[in-house]
Design an enzyme around this catalytic site. Sequence first.
Site, PDB file in Angstrom:
ATOM      1  N   GLU A  64       9.607  17.640   9.252  1.00  0.00           N
ATOM      2  CA  GLU A  64      10.243  18.903   9.593  1.00  0.00           C
ATOM      3  C   GLU A  64      10.358  19.064  11.108  1.00  0.00           C
ATOM      4  O   GLU A  64      11.391  19.505  11.623  1.00  0.00           O
ATOM      5  CB  GLU A  64       9.446  20.074   9.002  1.00  0.00           C
ATOM      6  CG  GLU A  64       9.387  20.072   7.487  1.00  0.00           C
ATOM      7  CD  GLU A  64       8.166  19.344   6.938  1.00  0.00           C
ATOM      8  OE1 GLU A  64       7.687  19.731   5.861  1.00  0.00           O
ATOM      9  OE2 GLU A  64       7.693  18.375   7.585  1.00  0.00           O
ATOM     10  N   ALA A  67      -3.604 -27.698 -10.876  1.00  0.00           N
ATOM     11  CA  ALA A  67      -4.999 -27.834 -11.284  1.00  0.00           C
ATOM     12  C   ALA A  67      -5.901 -28.171 -10.108  1.00  0.00           C
ATOM     13  O   ALA A  67      -7.086 -27.819 -10.104  1.00  0.00           O
ATOM     14  CB  ALA A  67      -5.114 -28.899 -12.375  1.00  0.00           C
ATOM     15  N   GLU A 114      -3.685  -9.398  -3.143  1.00  0.00           N
ATOM     16  CA  GLU A 114      -3.275 -10.809  -3.112  1.00  0.00           C
ATOM     17  C   GLU A 114      -4.550 -11.633  -3.178  1.00  0.00           C
ATOM     18  O   GLU A 114      -5.152 -11.962  -2.156  1.00  0.00           O
ATOM     19  CB  GLU A 114      -2.473 -11.131  -1.847  1.00  0.00           C
ATOM     20  CG  GLU A 114      -1.124 -10.454  -1.796  1.00  0.00           C
ATOM     21  CD  GLU A 114      -0.193 -11.073  -0.759  1.00  0.00           C
ATOM     22  OE1 GLU A 114      -0.259 -12.304  -0.558  1.00  0.00           O
ATOM     23  OE2 GLU A 114       0.607 -10.329  -0.160  1.00  0.00           O
TER      24      GLU A 114
END
Length: 381
Positions: free
Chosen positions: A67, A182, A309
């Site tokens: 504002e 893997a 993450e």
Amino acid sequence: MALLWGVTIGSMQVTDDLSWMRQALNEARSALFLASPNPRVGCVIVGADGLLAGGGYTQRAGGPHAEVMALRDAAQRGRSVAGATAYVTLEPCSHQGRTGPCCEALTRAGVARVVASITDPNPLVAGQGCARLRATGVRVDVGLGALESRELNLGFFSRMVRKTPWVRMKIAASLDGATALANGNSQWMTSPAARKDGHAWRARACAVLTGIGTVLADNPRLNVREVATDRQPGLVVVDSAMSMPLDASIFIAERPLFIYTSAKNEAKKRALEARGATVVVLPGPNGKVDLGAMLRDLGQREMNELHVEAGFTLNGSLVREGFVDELLVYLAPKLVGQGQGMLQWGPLTELSQALALNITSLNMVGPDVRLVARVVGRDCF
């Protein structure tokens, strides 16, 4: 004629209100990377002549709110705001915080009407801004653009209502759900475009959350580099045994670093704090960090959005404990076969035990698919 907020007004005014509020929402989006821990708020002031007088959005914490920015813009343009209408995407504040009350600034400027998207969930405001405006003779209408404003500020609403951040978990995986091979090799599962997009989601968060396993395996920085931002999100590390290396790449001066641990090692704690970290000891009953207590503590530290993450172990713990609100998943168009999965969770014995999700968006980012999915019912607070 149309009925809006219980007041009968002309259809032309409804159209104008919608158009101006859309502009105010666009202003609010400009605060996406900037305003936290304050809400992302935009304001557009329309003069008594029906023309734009000024616009603005909330600046960094301690800086002016939307504002005030809009009033300043109007003054710079030489535009009068006497008798004007202010379109603002959140109820104007009514308390003295880092800045003064915005409702008073609007009243002093001579604004005649305020159209606010939604009531502020902050208990220090919570309708008082609108009440103070009305007490001075300003007409106040509330509700236009409420869903868009709330969505833009889910983290702020979460912190104010639940006292914990909105937890968004980011995962990059192959089409068959592997986040790494893997042998642990995961660079790079997704494209540069997806990684840049991921940095934009980092930038909007108050903090990035990871686990010590990710720090030890990858030595990441986990800061924002791929998109322009004036504010780096903080970093939160779950490190139960206080295994953090003092030379880890995460020690970056321009952002706060919080290390949550269950270990009591005063010497190591002092060493980490000498590097600029805040070390918080929150042991849980299993000898690990109490994740629920951590989220409550982060809420008290004014964290709105927490961007996860982490590796599949911490991911699994957060999902198992019911602390994840939203998933941000990037799927690469490749199959890798056996590898590390998205999260370590289960095994479940019934499909009814599965975590129910609503897919809120599905987009292509470069060659990858970006999927945003929200836990069912999690945004009803």
